[in-house]
Write a protein that holds these residues in place. Structure first.
Motif, PDB file in Angstrom:
ATOM      1  N   TYR A 200       0.817  -1.216   0.000  1.00 25.38           N
ATOM      2  CA  TYR A 200       0.000   0.000   0.000  1.00 25.38           C
ATOM      3  C   TYR A 200       0.856   1.274   0.000  1.00 25.38           C
ATOM      4  N   MET A 201       2.151   1.149  -0.274  1.00 24.95           N
ATOM      5  CA  MET A 201       3.053   2.296  -0.185  1.00 24.95           C
ATOM      6  C   MET A 201       2.955   3.193  -1.412  1.00 24.95           C
ATOM      7  N   ALA A 202       2.803   4.477  -1.177  1.00 21.15           N
ATOM      8  CA  ALA A 202       2.813   5.455  -2.263  1.00 21.15           C
ATOM      9  C   ALA A 202       4.224   5.597  -2.824  1.00 21.15           C
ATOM     10  N   PRO A 203       4.343   5.977  -4.096  1.00 20.75           N
ATOM     11  CA  PRO A 203       5.674   6.075  -4.716  1.00 20.75           C
ATOM     12  C   PRO A 203       6.644   6.965  -3.951  1.00 20.75           C
ATOM     13  N   GLU A 204       6.164   8.075  -3.363  1.00 19.88           N
ATOM     14  CA  GLU A 204       7.081   8.969  -2.656  1.00 19.88           C
ATOM     15  C   GLU A 204       7.682   8.332  -1.413  1.00 19.88           C
ATOM     16  N   ARG A 205       7.063   7.228  -0.937  1.00 18.68           N
ATOM     17  CA  ARG A 205       7.615   6.552   0.234  1.00 18.68           C
ATOM     18  C   ARG A 205       8.918   5.826  -0.090  1.00 18.68           C
ATOM     19  N   PHE A 206       9.203   5.595  -1.367  1.00 16.60           N
ATOM     20  CA  PHE A 206      10.417   4.876  -1.746  1.00 16.60           C
ATOM     21  C   PHE A 206      11.598   5.816  -1.966  1.00 16.60           C
ATOM     22  N   SER A 207      11.402   7.091  -1.712  1.00 13.03           N
ATOM     23  CA  SER A 207      12.477   8.067  -1.871  1.00 13.03           C
ATOM     24  C   SER A 207      12.421   9.025  -0.695  1.00 13.03           C
ATOM     25  N   ASN A 208      13.349   9.912  -0.635  1.00 15.52           N
ATOM     26  CA  ASN A 208      13.419  10.850   0.489  1.00 15.52           C
ATOM     27  C   ASN A 208      12.613  12.111   0.184  1.00 15.52           C
TER      28      ASN A 208
END
Length: 703
Positions: A174-182
């Protein structure tokens, strides 16, 4: 039995990367709770400790009903902990596991409650960051709680550095794309997760299944699959709702969770009804103090699984949860109206021909959108002819003399009243009632002579959640949730329109009007606003209180205030706010009512499953009456001989004899009774069924 601090650990509910959740007994307060113990690695991290304390305090102060209340938080025996309400039921994860894809309207109704909780948190500057089915608790009556704000971060906070501890902060599916970056996160990060949940509710699958690289690639680069292709019966229009909610760029998503659900409801307009009905609801068999928490990695919940068949049996505190037997009800159909039937079959549908009300949920900050009309002159004329005219009886007639109340009321009807009826009040002359429909943003007008809905009054820019009438019935006052704050709307009952709004610090959950009609007291977070009805302005505030329920004495000199978190009822001077008495009551006092003829105050102890009866002259509790699970609302009969208590999670109204403090009847209602009001003549009581979109009508007159 293992102990930690003042808590006796009774049974382990769930364990995962963010710690353990226990069913525990708080020896200090004498109640069972959901106790979350975080990992020692986090307890030893000073950065996390500071953030945990700050944000736990922020979450604890939120008053949205779909957020699990936090009783206490901090550090105990070297571990960070959260003490929360314990709830009976299942997680949405378990519902999907056991039942498969949900009927479309049920899925949208459940996620609408999740959106309420998220928007309230976002308006207060908090982002959940781990929105998923196992963090959504569903009671047997489909009332939803959102839990586990342990990962909550302030808006615009970048990705945490705590990944060094080895704890996965969030759930990959359920992670949004921005969660994979800073990159910073805000409320739209939770909107993405909510859209993933909508996909799963409709299909039983997550949008991007597979191993870590596959899921990460999907969230970053792949459009979500179409729900309508995965699950027959899902309207094609919902595909676009999911796709926008899961947009890769936050700015392309819905601005709020409420916007996403509003779009989903709009997509259902005109869609055929599902043939499969929702599983039958059984009331909880065991009374338990409310509250819960879960941990994501284990997909475990602090909800205690219910037996398949509910039978009444005593709980640890001596109260009894009553199973709701089936009730014969009149067939529901269109509601007669002078200009055509009102159709409440679709929660998002306005009255035929009427412009749809601006859809706003508590905490929502969506800007208004213009409505584009493309119609030829003939069609415009037809639309004008079809406009629903709100029928409002003339106010100001004298109140009728009350009849004797019955100890054993009976159900005489059910009235469709909209999407989410949270509160009802009857006008002083008894000729009509207003029902606050929070999700549709309207007041539904009910003719009490025929028990039919005759029209709606739009409430601008917000969700109405409390109603009170002036003594002459010429005005009504409406508590409105609007963004991070709130307001009180003033309704001209003859015109059937909101004519003024008064800003308040937060959304008023309760309003009371003085007997002379000159003042309105409105509950706020941490204060009570005092409104002058001549100027329609806040002229004073009572500070230092955390009001939930409010009630004025019959003579208007004293104000009873139920403080949910402090487990007390405060008696204040109504004019000057001076403290008169503070009375400890049961657990989590919710609603309060002043007896009409005797020196008594009744308060529902929501988490204690009881009603406390207070003698205000001696400032003490003179009786504690066990009730069905989660009593939420209370009022008295017109003659004062009985009190009616709405137990929201048991779906019943119970009748109390105010002389003997004994329960004389238990009457099943619709699902989720949230409020109850009695006509001035004492012949009828109206109960809002929050989860059914209906109002149960009771005959409460003595035969």
């Amino acid at each position: 039995m293992e102990r930690i601090g003042r808590y006796e650990l009774l049974s382990l509910i769930g364990r995962g990367g963010m710690g353990e959740v226990w069913r525990a007994h708080d020896a200090g307060r004498g109640r069972d709770v959901a106790l979350k113990l975080l990992p020692t690695t986090l307890s030893e991290n000073s950065e996390y400790q500071r953030r945990f304390r700050r944000e736990s305090h922020l979450v604890a102060r939120l008053r949205e009903p779909h957020l699990i209340p936090i009783h206490d938080h901090g550090e105990i025996d070297g571990r960070l902990f959260l003490d929360m309400r314990l709830v009976e039921g299942r997680s949405l994860h378990e519902v999907l596991r056991d039942e498969g894809p949900l009927p479309v309207r049920r899925a949208v109704a459940l996620l609408g409650q999740v959106a309420d909780a998220l928007d309230a948190a976002h308006a207060d500057g908090l982002v959940h960051r781990d929105v998923k089915p196992s963090n959504v608790l569903v009671t047997p009556n489909d009332f939803v709680y959102v839990v586990d704000f342990g990962l909550a971060y302030a808006v615009d906070t970048p990705r945490t550095r705590l990944t060094m501890t080895g704890v996965t902060l969030g759930t990959l599916e359920y992670m949004a794309p921005e969660r994979f970056s800073n990159r910073p996160v805000d409320g739209r990060t939770d909107v993405y997760s909510l859209a993933c949940m909508l996909f799963e509710c409709l299909t039983r699958d997550t949008p991007f299944p597979g191993d870590f690289p596959t899921q990460m690639f999907g969230h970053l680069n792949v459009d979500p699959p179409r729900c309508s292709e995965r699950s027959p019966g899902v309207p094609v229009a919902l595909d676009a709702v999911v796709a926008r909610g899961m947009a890769k760029v936050p700015g392309d998503r819905f601005a709020t969770a409420g916007d996403l659900v509003a779009a989903a409801r709009e997509a259902l307009r005109g869609a055929p009804r599902e043939t499969a009905s929702r599983p039958a609801v059984v009331s909880p068999a065991v009374v338990s103090p409310a509250g819960a928490a879960v941990d994501g990695a284990a997909a475990a919940t602090a909800l205690v699984s219910l037996p398949p068949v509910a039978t009444a049996r005593p709980s640890g505190n001596g109260s009894v949860a009553l199973a709701s037997p089936a009730v014969a009800r009149p067939a529901e159909g269109p509601v007669p109206h002078p200009s055509g039937p009102l159709d409440f079959s679709d929660p998002a549908r306005p009255a035929p021909g009427a412009p749809p009300p601006e859809f706003r949920r508590p905490g929502s900050r969506r800007p208004r959108r213009g409505v584009v009309w493309a119609a030829a002159g003939v069609l415009v004329l037809a639309a004008v002819v079809a406009l629903v005219v709100t029928t409002v009886p003339l106010a100001g007639s004298p109140a009728p003399a009350p009849v004797a109340g019955s100890a054993t009321p009976t159900v005489v009807g059910t009235v469709p009243v909209g999407a989410s009826p949270v509160a009802v009040q009857v006008a002083p002359d008894g000729r009509f009632a207003y029902v606050a429909d929070r999700d549709a943003g309207v007041l539904t007008v009910v003719d009490t002579a025929t028990d039919t809905a005759t029209g709606t009054i739009p409430v601008p820019d917000g969700g109405p959640q409390a109603v009170a009438f002036s003594p002459d019935g010429r005005h009504a006052y409406v508590g409105i949730a609007r963004g991070a704050g709130g307001e009180v709307g003033v309704v001209d009952t003859a015109a059937g329109a909101v004519t003024a709004t008064i800003p308040t610090r937060s959304a008023p959950m309760m309003l009371v009007v003085s007997p002379d009609g000159r003042r309105v007291h409105a509950s706020e977070t941490g204060s009570i606003a005092v409104i002058d009805t001549d100027t329609n302005a806040v002229v004073d505030r009572v500070e230092g209180v955390r009001p939930h329920g409010l009630a004025l004495s019959p003579d208007g000199t004293l104000l009873a205030v139920a403080e949910y978190d402090a487990d007390v009822v405060r008696i204040l001077g109504a004019v000057d706010g001076r403290p008169v008495a503070t009375i400890p009551v049961g657990r989590s006092p919710h609603a309060v009512a002043w007896h009409r003829t005797a020196p008594r105050v009744l308060v529902t102890d929501y988490a204690g499953d009881s009603v406390s009866v207070i003698d205000p002259s001696s400032a003490r509790v003179v009786a504690t009456v066990p009730t069905a699970v989660h009593p939420q609302a209370v009022t008295t009969s017109a003659d004062g001989r009985h009190a009616y208590v709405a137990a929201i999670d048991a779906s019943v109204v119970q009748v109390l004899d105010t002389t003997t403090s004994a329960v004389t009847a238990t009457v099943p209602t619709g699902r989720g009774p949230s409020s109850v009001a009695v006509t001035p003549d004492g012949r009828k009581a109206y109960v809002t069924d929050l989860l059914d979109g209906t109002m149960t009508v009771l005959n409460v007159a003595e035969a």
